[in-house]
Design an enzyme around this catalytic site. Structure first.
Site, PDB file in Angstrom:
ATOM      1  N   ALA A 198       0.834  -1.212   0.000  1.00 51.94           N
ATOM      2  CA  ALA A 198       0.000   0.000   0.000  1.00 51.94           C
ATOM      3  C   ALA A 198       0.859   1.248   0.000  1.00 51.94           C
ATOM      4  O   ALA A 198       1.777   1.385   0.808  1.00 51.94           O
ATOM      5  CB  ALA A 198      -0.919  -0.001   1.225  1.00 51.94           C
ATOM      6  N   SER A 253       1.702   6.255  -4.957  1.00 44.94           N
ATOM      7  CA  SER A 253       2.816   5.761  -5.753  1.00 44.94           C
ATOM      8  C   SER A 253       3.241   6.655  -6.925  1.00 44.94           C
ATOM      9  O   SER A 253       4.172   6.296  -7.636  1.00 44.94           O
ATOM     10  CB  SER A 253       2.466   4.367  -6.294  1.00 44.94           C
ATOM     11  N   THR A 275       0.285   8.073   4.245  1.00 44.46           N
ATOM     12  CA  THR A 275       0.174   6.641   3.908  1.00 44.46           C
ATOM     13  C   THR A 275       1.535   5.953   3.940  1.00 44.46           C
ATOM     14  O   THR A 275       1.694   4.896   4.565  1.00 44.46           O
ATOM     15  CB  THR A 275      -0.474   6.464   2.518  1.00 44.46           C
ATOM     16  N   THR A 315      11.219   0.803  -3.475  1.00 43.91           N
ATOM     17  CA  THR A 315      11.505   1.221  -4.851  1.00 43.91           C
ATOM     18  C   THR A 315      12.979   1.589  -5.016  1.00 43.91           C
ATOM     19  O   THR A 315      13.613   2.050  -4.058  1.00 43.91           O
ATOM     20  CB  THR A 315      10.630   2.446  -5.201  1.00 43.91           C
ATOM     21  N   ASP A 316      13.485   1.433  -6.239  1.00 44.92           N
ATOM     22  CA  ASP A 316      14.865   1.875  -6.509  1.00 44.92           C
ATOM     23  C   ASP A 316      14.995   3.392  -6.417  1.00 44.92           C
ATOM     24  O   ASP A 316      16.113   3.913  -6.332  1.00 44.92           O
ATOM     25  CB  ASP A 316      15.328   1.374  -7.891  1.00 44.92           C
ATOM     26  N   GLU A 317      13.854   4.106  -6.424  1.00 40.68           N
ATOM     27  CA  GLU A 317      13.921   5.571  -6.417  1.00 40.68           C
ATOM     28  C   GLU A 317      14.514   6.112  -5.110  1.00 40.68           C
ATOM     29  O   GLU A 317      14.923   7.268  -5.053  1.00 40.68           O
ATOM     30  CB  GLU A 317      12.541   6.176  -6.700  1.00 40.68           C
ATOM     31  N   TYR A 344       7.766  11.630  -3.188  1.00 38.24           N
ATOM     32  CA  TYR A 344       7.429  10.192  -3.196  1.00 38.24           C
ATOM     33  C   TYR A 344       8.607   9.360  -2.709  1.00 38.24           C
ATOM     34  O   TYR A 344       8.475   8.561  -1.776  1.00 38.24           O
ATOM     35  CB  TYR A 344       7.021   9.761  -4.616  1.00 38.24           C
ATOM     36  N   LYS A 353       9.172   6.963   0.689  1.00 42.21           N
ATOM     37  CA  LYS A 353       9.491   5.523   0.638  1.00 42.21           C
ATOM     38  C   LYS A 353      10.809   5.248   1.379  1.00 42.21           C
ATOM     39  O   LYS A 353      10.938   4.239   2.084  1.00 42.21           O
ATOM     40  CB  LYS A 353       9.592   5.046  -0.813  1.00 42.21           C
ATOM     41  N   ASN A 372       7.856  -1.009 -12.893  1.00 44.41           N
ATOM     42  CA  ASN A 372       7.068  -2.156 -13.350  1.00 44.41           C
ATOM     43  C   ASN A 372       6.154  -1.743 -14.500  1.00 44.41           C
ATOM     44  O   ASN A 372       5.728  -0.590 -14.584  1.00 44.41           O
ATOM     45  CB  ASN A 372       6.147  -2.644 -12.231  1.00 44.41           C
ATOM     46  N   LEU A 397       3.721   6.072 -17.137  1.00 41.33           N
ATOM     47  CA  LEU A 397       4.130   6.274 -18.530  1.00 41.33           C
ATOM     48  C   LEU A 397       3.509   5.286 -19.523  1.00 41.33           C
ATOM     49  O   LEU A 397       2.898   5.702 -20.520  1.00 41.33           O
ATOM     50  CB  LEU A 397       5.668   6.208 -18.634  1.00 41.33           C
ATOM     51  N   HIS A 417      13.468  15.935 -11.762  1.00 45.20           N
ATOM     52  CA  HIS A 417      13.346  14.678 -12.524  1.00 45.20           C
ATOM     53  C   HIS A 417      14.635  13.845 -12.460  1.00 45.20           C
ATOM     54  O   HIS A 417      15.668  14.256 -12.993  1.00 45.20           O
ATOM     55  CB  HIS A 417      13.026  15.044 -13.981  1.00 45.20           C
TER      56      HIS A 417
HETATM   57  P1  NAD Z   1      -0.775   1.658  -7.039  1.00 46.92           P
HETATM   58  O1  NAD Z   1      -0.829   3.139  -6.861  1.00 46.92           O
HETATM   59  O2  NAD Z   1      -1.236   1.066  -8.327  1.00 46.92           O
HETATM   60  O3  NAD Z   1      -1.614   0.949  -5.880  1.00 46.92           O
HETATM   61  C1  NAD Z   1      -1.523   1.358  -4.555  1.00 46.92           C
HETATM   62  C2  NAD Z   1      -2.658   0.682  -3.792  1.00 46.92           C
HETATM   63  O4  NAD Z   1      -2.545   1.069  -2.414  1.00 46.92           O
HETATM   64  C3  NAD Z   1      -4.055   1.103  -4.264  1.00 46.92           C
HETATM   65  O5  NAD Z   1      -4.880  -0.034  -4.404  1.00 46.92           O
HETATM   66  C4  NAD Z   1      -4.560   2.007  -3.153  1.00 46.92           C
HETATM   67  O6  NAD Z   1      -5.969   1.980  -3.002  1.00 46.92           O
HETATM   68  C5  NAD Z   1      -3.844   1.424  -1.941  1.00 46.92           C
HETATM   69  N1  NAD Z   1      -3.678   2.398  -0.845  1.00 46.92           N
HETATM   70  C6  NAD Z   1      -3.231   3.669  -0.942  1.00 46.92           C
HETATM   71  N2  NAD Z   1      -3.232   4.239   0.274  1.00 46.92           N
HETATM   72  C7  NAD Z   1      -3.667   3.298   1.152  1.00 46.92           C
HETATM   73  C8  NAD Z   1      -3.864   3.270   2.557  1.00 46.92           C
HETATM   74  N3  NAD Z   1      -3.631   4.356   3.320  1.00 46.92           N
HETATM   75  N4  NAD Z   1      -4.314   2.136   3.136  1.00 46.92           N
HETATM   76  C9  NAD Z   1      -4.578   1.037   2.375  1.00 46.92           C
HETATM   77  N5  NAD Z   1      -4.418   1.008   1.046  1.00 46.92           N
HETATM   78  C10 NAD Z   1      -3.966   2.125   0.440  1.00 46.92           C
HETATM   79  O7  NAD Z   1       0.730   1.262  -6.726  1.00 46.92           O
HETATM   80  P2  NAD Z   1       1.632   0.100  -7.371  1.00 46.92           P
HETATM   81  O8  NAD Z   1       2.246   0.623  -8.598  1.00 46.92           O
HETATM   82  O9  NAD Z   1       0.859  -1.143  -7.384  1.00 46.92           O
HETATM   83  O10 NAD Z   1       2.780   0.018  -6.268  1.00 46.92           O
HETATM   84  C11 NAD Z   1       2.705  -0.907  -5.193  1.00 46.92           C
HETATM   85  C12 NAD Z   1       3.935  -0.731  -4.325  1.00 46.92           C
HETATM   86  O11 NAD Z   1       5.113  -0.930  -5.115  1.00 46.92           O
HETATM   87  C13 NAD Z   1       4.063   0.678  -3.749  1.00 46.92           C
HETATM   88  O12 NAD Z   1       4.532   0.565  -2.430  1.00 46.92           O
HETATM   89  C14 NAD Z   1       5.097   1.351  -4.637  1.00 46.92           C
HETATM   90  O13 NAD Z   1       5.804   2.340  -3.921  1.00 46.92           O
HETATM   91  C15 NAD Z   1       5.978   0.183  -5.007  1.00 46.92           C
HETATM   92  N6  NAD Z   1       6.673   0.322  -6.286  1.00 46.92           N
HETATM   93  C16 NAD Z   1       5.977   0.484  -7.452  1.00 46.92           C
HETATM   94  C17 NAD Z   1       6.669   0.551  -8.657  1.00 46.92           C
HETATM   95  C18 NAD Z   1       5.945   0.681  -9.985  1.00 46.92           C
HETATM   96  O14 NAD Z   1       6.616   0.732 -11.024  1.00 46.92           O
HETATM   97  N7  NAD Z   1       4.636   0.708 -10.019  1.00 46.92           N
HETATM   98  C19 NAD Z   1       8.061   0.512  -8.683  1.00 46.92           C
HETATM   99  C20 NAD Z   1       8.740   0.366  -7.468  1.00 46.92           C
HETATM  100  C21 NAD Z   1       8.032   0.253  -6.287  1.00 46.92           C
HETATM  101  P1  TYD Z   2       6.332   7.219 -14.263  1.00 45.58           P
HETATM  102  O1  TYD Z   2       5.615   6.157 -15.005  1.00 45.58           O
HETATM  103  O2  TYD Z   2       5.554   8.327 -13.635  1.00 45.58           O
HETATM  104  O3  TYD Z   2       7.268   6.473 -13.200  1.00 45.58           O
HETATM  105  P2  TYD Z   2       8.474   7.071 -12.264  1.00 45.58           P
HETATM  106  O4  TYD Z   2       8.394   8.541 -12.267  1.00 45.58           O
HETATM  107  O5  TYD Z   2       8.163   6.487 -10.940  1.00 45.58           O
HETATM  108  O6  TYD Z   2       9.740   6.540 -12.873  1.00 45.58           O
HETATM  109  O7  TYD Z   2       7.372   7.897 -15.263  1.00 45.58           O
HETATM  110  C1  TYD Z   2       8.340   7.138 -15.946  1.00 45.58           C
HETATM  111  C2  TYD Z   2       9.198   8.092 -16.753  1.00 45.58           C
HETATM  112  O8  TYD Z   2       8.402   8.675 -17.784  1.00 45.58           O
HETATM  113  C3  TYD Z   2       9.719   9.259 -15.943  1.00 45.58           C
HETATM  114  O9  TYD Z   2      11.046   9.574 -16.394  1.00 45.58           O
HETATM  115  C4  TYD Z   2       8.779  10.404 -16.269  1.00 45.58           C
HETATM  116  C5  TYD Z   2       8.370  10.106 -17.692  1.00 45.58           C
HETATM  117  N1  TYD Z   2       6.999  10.523 -18.081  1.00 45.58           N
HETATM  118  C6  TYD Z   2       6.796  11.318 -19.224  1.00 45.58           C
HETATM  119  O10 TYD Z   2       7.759  11.697 -19.925  1.00 45.58           O
HETATM  120  N2  TYD Z   2       5.526  11.681 -19.549  1.00 45.58           N
HETATM  121  C7  TYD Z   2       4.453  11.284 -18.800  1.00 45.58           C
HETATM  122  O11 TYD Z   2       3.293  11.658 -19.137  1.00 45.58           O
HETATM  123  C8  TYD Z   2       4.673  10.462 -17.640  1.00 45.58           C
HETATM  124  C9  TYD Z   2       3.527  10.024 -16.779  1.00 45.58           C
HETATM  125  C10 TYD Z   2       5.964  10.112 -17.324  1.00 45.58           C
END
Ligand code: NAD
Ligand code: TYD
Length: 353
Positions: free
Chosen positions: A83, A86, A101, A134-136, A159, A163, A189, A199, A292
């Site tokens: 959760a 993100s 959160t 996250t790697d961020e 963000y 994290k 992911n 993106l 960025h």
């Molecule tokens: P997402 O935004 O798609 O989903 C987040 C979920 O958390 C949602 O279902 C939302 O309803 C729930 N949520 C938010 N606040 C909450 C709270 N206070 N209590 C309970 N539930 C809550 O995110 P995601 O992309 O599935 O990411 C999941 C995890 O992986 C996150 O911790 C994110 O930081 C991490 N992560 C994501 C990516 C990516 O590329 N998406 C990369 C690295 C790490």
């Molecule tokens: P994003 O999917 O938001 O993931 P993160 O910022 O967590 O890496 O963005 C991925 C890359 O794409 C990031 O360098 C920002 C860029 N980006 C755009 O250029 N245009 C867009 O509309 C979005 C959402 C992201």
């Protein structure tokens, strides 16, 4: 039977994790606590409706009473915290909810977990808390090198700062109280059920609808793309086999500049839909994201050597599967982009163009 508290699993990675786990294991119970924010969607879990191995609870990870009651009811073996708020862009305009959160919510989960698993100074056997990070948190790379687990934390966005802060609390609970924990730090992911503010789904949706494609800055920022199912497998492996107190980086070895991703999506959809309205003319370079990060790249040697994990899906295969999924699930896309989301998106885009 292993019992898991999984949080945030109506979102992108979490819902994929539910499917992955229920396909892999017969004898488990997944209790899914999700607040259903704009990013959480029960549509994502339609495929497990009626499966008694998955229990959905709507609620907030910050809610002490609710989380405590879930521990009392289910006596969990594992807690996996997905959760989070993100999205980096949202964190730039509204950082407070990220602290609530991602930081306070994590600390609340840690406290509830400790209360349930630590009795008279002794930790219950066979338990583990896993934090999905996250790697961020490592910040930004130049042209050379990769993030290692030993790379110092240097987050830049609200963000990634939230994290990193959560990660530090997880390690504090390990170091101070001896809580059994692991942290996973994965790269970007992609795959089914990703909310179309990120993106890849955003670009697929915009290309399909002949909308402008907002590329931030010069389009040369690099992300290391990981197919979501590979990530789910890594989380399962770390939960089962990760050494206590360790961090594991999870990466796709798939570094691509953003503009490459956008042009790939254009070319694929142009060929697939035989639509001449789809061309690179849709690309619009817009103002760069504040702060960025230039490049992310992960060295996954540790998880490979210790647990035998490696990314199975190449980018070439993963992006085709992903585009197929979004084309086949346009009703899903319509539903999640209806209402407030479009208002938010138009506003963001107007500010950047
Ligand atoms: P997402 O935004 O798609 O989903 C987040 C979920 O958390 C949602 O279902 C939302 O309803 C729930 N949520 C938010 N606040 C909450 C709270 N206070 N209590 C309970 N539930 C809550 O995110 P995601 O992309 O599935 O990411 C999941 C995890 O992986 C996150 O911790 C994110 O930081 C991490 N992560 C994501 C990516 C990516 O590329 N998406 C990369 C690295 C790490
Ligand atoms: P994003 O999917 O938001 O993931 P993160 O910022 O967590 O890496 O963005 C991925 C890359 O794409 C990031 O360098 C920002 C860029 N980006 C755009 O250029 N245009 C867009 O509309 C979005 C959402 C992201």
């Amino acid at each position: 039977m292993k019992k898991y508290l999984i949080t945030g699993c109506a979102g992108f990675i979490g819902s994929n994790f539910v499917y992955y786990m229920l396909k892999k294991y017969d004898d488990i119970l997944l209790v899914n606590l999700d607040k259903l924010t704009y990013a959480g969607n029960l549509e994502n879990l339609k495929g497990v409706e009626g499966d008694s191995r998955h229990v959905f609870v709507q609620g907030d990870i910050c809610d002490r009473e609710l989380v405590t009651s879930l521990f009392e009811k289910y006596d969990f073996d594992y807690v996996i915290n997905f959760a989070a708020e993100s999205h980096v862009d949202r964190s730039i305009t509204n950082p407070e909810i990220f602290v609530e959160t991602n930081v306070l919510g994590t600390v609340n989960l840690l406290q509830c977990t400790k209360n349930a698993w630590l009795k008279d100074g002794v930790w219950a056997e066979g338990k583990k808390y896993v934090q999905v990070s996250t790697d961020e948190v490592y910040g930004s790379l130049g042209d050379e090198g990769y993030f290692m687990e030993t790379t110092p934390l240097c987050p830049h966005s609200p963000y990634s700062s939230s994290k990193a802060s959560a990660d530090m609390f997880v390690m504090a609970f390990h170091d101070t109280y001896g809580m059994p924990v692991n942290i996973t730090r994965c790269s970007n992911n992609y795959g089914p059920y990703q909310f179309p503010e990120k993106l890849i789904p955003l670009m697929i949706n915009n290309v399909k609808n002949h909308k402008k494609l907002p590329v931030y800055g010069d389009g040369m920022n690099v992300r290391d793309w990981l197919y979501v199912e590979d990530h789910c497998k890594a989380i399962d492996m770390v939960t089962e086999g990760g050494r206590d107190g360790e961090v594991y980086n999870v990466g796709g070895h798939n570094e691509r500049p953003n503009i490459f991703i956008v042009k790939t999506i254009i070319a694929q959809l142009h060929d697939r839909l035989k639509d001449d309205g789809i061309s690179e003319d849709l690309i619009q370079y817009v103002a760069d994201r504040l702060g960025h990060d230039r490049r992310y790249g992960i060295d996954p040697t540790k998880i490979k050597d210790e647990l035998g994990w490696y990314p199975e899906t190449t980018f070439e295969v993963g992006i085709v599967k992903t585009i197929d999924w979004y084309l086949e699930n346009q009703e899903w896309m319509q539903r999640v982009t209806s209402g407030d989301y479009m208002k938010y998106y138009e506003e963001m885009y107007k500010n950047k163009a």
